[in-house]
Motif scaffolding. Structure first.
Motif, PDB file in Angstrom:
ATOM      1  N   LEU A  12     -33.571 -33.480 -29.625  1.00 55.02           N
ATOM      2  CA  LEU A  12     -33.164 -34.410 -28.521  1.00 55.02           C
ATOM      3  C   LEU A  12     -34.315 -34.785 -27.738  1.00 55.02           C
ATOM      4  N   GLU A  15     -32.457 -36.001 -21.891  1.00 55.34           N
ATOM      5  CA  GLU A  15     -31.259 -35.058 -21.490  1.00 55.34           C
ATOM      6  C   GLU A  15     -30.049 -35.949 -21.999  1.00 55.34           C
ATOM      7  N   VAL A  16     -29.038 -35.238 -21.949  1.00 56.68           N
ATOM      8  CA  VAL A  16     -27.578 -35.890 -22.619  1.00 56.68           C
ATOM      9  C   VAL A  16     -27.000 -36.591 -21.300  1.00 56.68           C
ATOM     10  N   ARG A  17     -26.703 -38.136 -21.678  1.00 54.77           N
ATOM     11  CA  ARG A  17     -25.882 -38.846 -20.603  1.00 54.77           C
ATOM     12  C   ARG A  17     -24.501 -38.512 -20.741  1.00 54.77           C
ATOM     13  N   PHE A  29     -26.924 -39.341 -26.407  1.00 53.99           N
ATOM     14  CA  PHE A  29     -28.462 -38.946 -26.564  1.00 53.99           C
ATOM     15  C   PHE A  29     -29.075 -39.389 -27.821  1.00 53.99           C
ATOM     16  N   ARG A  71     -32.914 -31.462 -23.216  1.00 51.74           N
ATOM     17  CA  ARG A  71     -33.859 -32.143 -23.978  1.00 51.74           C
ATOM     18  C   ARG A  71     -34.842 -31.331 -24.558  1.00 51.74           C
TER      19      ARG A  71
END
Length: 135
Positions: A12, A15-17, A29, A71
């Motif tokens: 990754l 961070e995942v949105r 991501f 992340r």
């Protein structure tokens, strides 16, 4: 319609949105996939070019990504591959996206703990099945 499915193994990039598209959750991501090869001159492994993919997950999978991924996590992604091009500042750009069907941590690089969510339909316990058959 024929679709191309791929399985990617990478890291990754951030961070995942997580957001809502209407009432539907969607997570997005960036996944960096770096090829490794054996360099005979150095007698050692070396990194090749890193390819970056945008990964999108919808509905419950989006919520699970938000709650599970961070992340720099090593992950495996399986999903439908798509590509689109656009022009920005006079330069044509191409985006490669994967709409995920399944996502998980890459357990060849570490450990993970799985927790089943309550939204999944639970199987009846053996006692309940036996009681139902006896009635």
């Amino acid at each position: 319609m024929n679709e191309t499915y791929v399985t990617l193994r990478g890291w990754l990039g951030g961070e995942v949105r997580h957001r809502l598209a209407g009432e539907t959750p969607v997570a997005e991501f960036r996944l960096g996939v770096t090829a490794r090869y054996f360099d005979k001159q150095r007698s050692d492994w070396a990194d090749g070019e890193t390819a970056w993919y945008t990964v999108k997950a919808w509905r419950q999978l989006a919520d699970h990504c938000r709650d599970s991924l961070r992340r720099a996590d090593p992950v495996m992604v399986h999903g439908r591959l798509s590509q689109r091009s656009y022009v920005k500042d006079g330069v044509e750009r191409t985006v490669v996206e994967v709409t995920a069907v399944s996502i998980g941590h890459d357990l060849s690089l570490g450990t993970s703990a799985f927790r089943r969510t309550s939204a999944r339909r639970e199987e009846p316990r053996r006692e309940e099945v036996a009681a139902g058959a006896a009635a």
